[in-house]
Motif scaffolding. Structure first.
Motif, PDB file in Angstrom:
ATOM      1  N   GLN A 137     -22.955 -37.889 -23.560  1.00 51.85           N
ATOM      2  CA  GLN A 137     -24.007 -38.873 -23.289  1.00 51.85           C
ATOM      3  C   GLN A 137     -24.069 -39.223 -21.805  1.00 51.85           C
ATOM      4  O   GLN A 137     -25.154 -39.321 -21.216  1.00 51.85           O
ATOM      5  CB  GLN A 137     -23.753 -40.139 -24.115  1.00 51.85           C
ATOM      6  N   LEU A 138     -22.894 -39.409 -21.194  1.00 50.88           N
ATOM      7  CA  LEU A 138     -22.863 -39.705 -19.761  1.00 50.88           C
ATOM      8  C   LEU A 138     -23.399 -38.526 -18.951  1.00 50.88           C
ATOM      9  O   LEU A 138     -24.079 -38.718 -17.938  1.00 50.88           O
ATOM     10  CB  LEU A 138     -21.441 -40.040 -19.325  1.00 50.88           C
ATOM     11  N   ARG A 183     -27.693 -36.082 -15.780  1.00 51.76           N
ATOM     12  CA  ARG A 183     -28.693 -35.035 -15.597  1.00 51.76           C
ATOM     13  C   ARG A 183     -30.087 -35.639 -15.459  1.00 51.76           C
ATOM     14  O   ARG A 183     -30.880 -35.210 -14.606  1.00 51.76           O
ATOM     15  CB  ARG A 183     -28.653 -34.058 -16.767  1.00 51.76           C
ATOM     16  N   LEU A 184     -30.406 -36.635 -16.283  1.00 50.76           N
ATOM     17  CA  LEU A 184     -31.712 -37.280 -16.209  1.00 50.76           C
ATOM     18  C   LEU A 184     -31.897 -37.973 -14.863  1.00 50.76           C
ATOM     19  O   LEU A 184     -32.950 -37.870 -14.229  1.00 50.76           O
ATOM     20  CB  LEU A 184     -31.873 -38.282 -17.353  1.00 50.76           C
ATOM     21  N   THR A 202     -14.428 -43.345 -14.076  1.00 49.23           N
ATOM     22  CA  THR A 202     -14.628 -44.797 -14.201  1.00 49.23           C
ATOM     23  C   THR A 202     -15.689 -45.122 -15.247  1.00 49.23           C
ATOM     24  O   THR A 202     -15.585 -46.134 -15.948  1.00 49.23           O
ATOM     25  CB  THR A 202     -15.042 -45.384 -12.847  1.00 49.23           C
ATOM     26  N   ALA A 203     -16.741 -44.267 -15.341  1.00 47.25           N
ATOM     27  CA  ALA A 203     -17.797 -44.509 -16.322  1.00 47.25           C
ATOM     28  C   ALA A 203     -17.268 -44.384 -17.747  1.00 47.25           C
ATOM     29  O   ALA A 203     -17.665 -45.137 -18.648  1.00 47.25           O
ATOM     30  CB  ALA A 203     -18.959 -43.550 -16.091  1.00 47.25           C
ATOM     31  N   ALA A 249     -15.616 -37.116 -26.815  1.00 52.83           N
ATOM     32  CA  ALA A 249     -16.445 -35.996 -26.371  1.00 52.83           C
ATOM     33  C   ALA A 249     -17.920 -36.385 -26.370  1.00 52.83           C
ATOM     34  O   ALA A 249     -18.669 -36.063 -25.443  1.00 52.83           O
ATOM     35  CB  ALA A 249     -16.212 -34.786 -27.277  1.00 52.83           C
ATOM     36  N   ARG A 250     -18.362 -37.088 -27.430  1.00 54.57           N
ATOM     37  CA  ARG A 250     -19.758 -37.510 -27.498  1.00 54.57           C
ATOM     38  C   ARG A 250     -20.095 -38.464 -26.356  1.00 54.57           C
ATOM     39  O   ARG A 250     -21.188 -38.383 -25.760  1.00 54.57           O
ATOM     40  CB  ARG A 250     -20.047 -38.174 -28.838  1.00 54.57           C
TER      41      ARG A 250
END
Length: 495
Positions: free
Chosen positions: A136-137, A142-143, A15-16, A131-132
């Protein structure tokens, strides 16, 4: 448990990716995007991409591999999608340029039949851009995971310093995971628990899972090989059991409705804290403390055994939990750990801790502390008295931490021997009654406050009035006279 072949990357909800307006992706077939997560992106124009997939990928293709003879009447598209599904592919992204103007209807039908999400990639969107966006997501996920884990670890550490450390750690863990946390004893019994209790089926399964990680030979013996942790899923609940590292058979169990990224790390941090709270000190430091105790009992002076305990000088800390509860041994151990010392004496309602002077005590949530001056070992008894008086004043004034702060005074001009002789003579009528002496001392230190003195001594204010009146009668003096109070305070410092 997840397939171990899936790349160990933070999962990205489909969904993101679909929400990224700059990509313009559109889902044409497959299950709802809310149920799909992506672990990686791979581009391939192979007719059989199976050997090149690990599982969890968004596979991107422009359809170069599709032969001209492929049509709905052939099995090409069905075979192609079946191989992607068999390899564990999470979704298929089909670029409508430059080979195909539209997504083949047969491909849409095949994805729908196999339950594989199919995305249309518009001509303006490059595969590298997709892919980028996924990367980024992943970085954002991870953050967020690291931030969540860090906050949880800090929260658990703070809970471990509370007067009820085991219960506090379990409560905080259950809150962070949105589930149930339980501590099992060496025999498998539930010692403490927190959170919303699950049903009997889940509860029984978690108890059995705890047996998997518990050493088979029991506490005090050489443990048989056993996994450090184990997981299972029962009745829609995700279960995990962790063997506590002290080796005494304690186990942490966790049951949660959903397993989010970072949950294992958070539960592992709780297991480490609980290991410290439930384990015994078996290190060389513990042996040194035992040796020091034996030597003291056999008559060695404190200054000779102090080097076994660490570098001096030392401060003595007296602590009481907020409220009237008597601190438990585990709470006392957690307090010592928070103060940086394992020399802890949970005597009654007051915990005494001997702390190296280099470790400055700080206020701790849930505790009231009285701290002595830094002293050499031969002055430990005097420091113990200082800490007791500092704690009494801290409780009376509702101060989290109060330090004994000696400073030069006029009284220091009088030789100690003469001062002590004067004090014994002046206070002789009351020193035979320790309760009167301590009441008078506390009452004077709190500027004649009946209420604060009552709090400091844990007695009724009327008892304070009766004792102070009795002191005035025995001493045959007027305690409302400031000069009298000053002289008595001077004398009390030397008895």
């Amino acid at each position: 448990m997840p397939d171990p072949a899936v790349p160990p990357t933070p999962p990205v909800p489909l969904t993101a990716l679909l929400a990224r307006e700059d990509l313009g992706l559109r889902q044409l077939a497959g299950p709802p995007a809310e149920d799909v997560v992506l672990h990686w992106v791979h581009t391939s124009e192979m007719a059989d991409p199976y050997p090149y997939l690990l599982g969890g990928e968004l596979l991107l293709s422009a359809g170069v591999h599709i032969p001209e003879t492929a049509d709905p009447a052939t099995s090409y598209f069905d075979d192609y999608v079946a191989r992607i599904t068999a390899a564990g592919g999470a979704a298929l992204g089909f670029g409508v340029a430059p080979v195909h103007d539209t997504v083949p209807e047969a491909l849409v039908a095949a994805c729908a039949a196999h339950g594989l999400p199919l995305l249309e990639v518009p001509p303006r969107t490059t595969f590298s851009g997709v892919a980028r966006a996924v990367w980024q997501l992943m970085a954002q996920a991870r953050l967020a995971e690291l931030r969540r884990v860090t906050e949880a670890q800090q929260s658990l550490a703070a809970a471990a310093s509370r007067p009820d450390p085991v219960a506090s750690v379990l409560r905080r863990l259950a809150q962070r995971l949105g589930g149930w946390a339980v501590l099992y004893g060496p025999e498998g019994a539930e010692i403490a628990r927190a959170g919303r209790e699950p049903g009997s089926e889940v509860r029984g399964a978690l108890t059995r899972l705890g047996q998997v990680v518990r050493p088979a030979d029991g506490p005090g013996e050489r443990p048989a090989p056993a996994p450090a942790s184990a997981t299972d899923t029962v009745a829609g609940s995700h279960l995990a059991a962790y063997a506590l590292g002290a080796g005494h058979g304690f186990v942490l169990g966790v049951a949660e409705p959903e397993r989010a990224a970072g949950d294992h790390t958070i539960a592992s941090a709780a297991a480490v804290l609980l290991s410290l709270l439930t384990g015994e000190q078996q290190s060389g430091t513990g042996a040194a403390r035992s040796s020091a105790l034996v030597r003291l009992l056999l008559g060695a002076p404190p200054e000779e055994v102090a080097p076994l305990l660490g570098d001096g000088p030392w401060t003595v800390v007296h602590a009481r939990p907020d409220g009237d509860d008597t601190p438990e041994p585990l709470a006392a151990s957690a307090l010592g750990a928070a103060l940086g010392s394992a020399l802890v004496d949970p005597a009654g309602d007051v915990v005494r801790v001997l702390v190296p002077a280099g470790r400055t005590p700080a206020p701790l949530p849930g505790w009231t502390l009285g701290v002595s001056a830094a002293v050499a070992p031969h002055d430990w008894p005097a420091a113990d008295t200082q800490a007791a008086r500092a704690l009494a004043r801290a409780r009376a004034t509702r101060t989290p931490l109060l330090r004994h702060a000696p400073r030069p005074a006029l009284a220091d001009l009088v030789p100690p021997g003469e001062a002590a002789a004067h004090a014994r003579t002046l206070l002789a009528p009351v020193t035979a009654h320790p309760a009167l002496t301590e009441t008078l001392r506390t009452w004077l230190s709190l500027h004649g406050s009946w209420d604060r003195t009552a709090v400091a001594l844990s007695v009724h204010r009327n008892t304070v009035r009766q004792r102070v009146t009795r002191c005035a009668t025995l001493l045959e003096t007027d305690l409302d006279d400031p000069d009298v109070r000053m002289e008595l305070w001077f004398a009390l410092r030397h008895v």
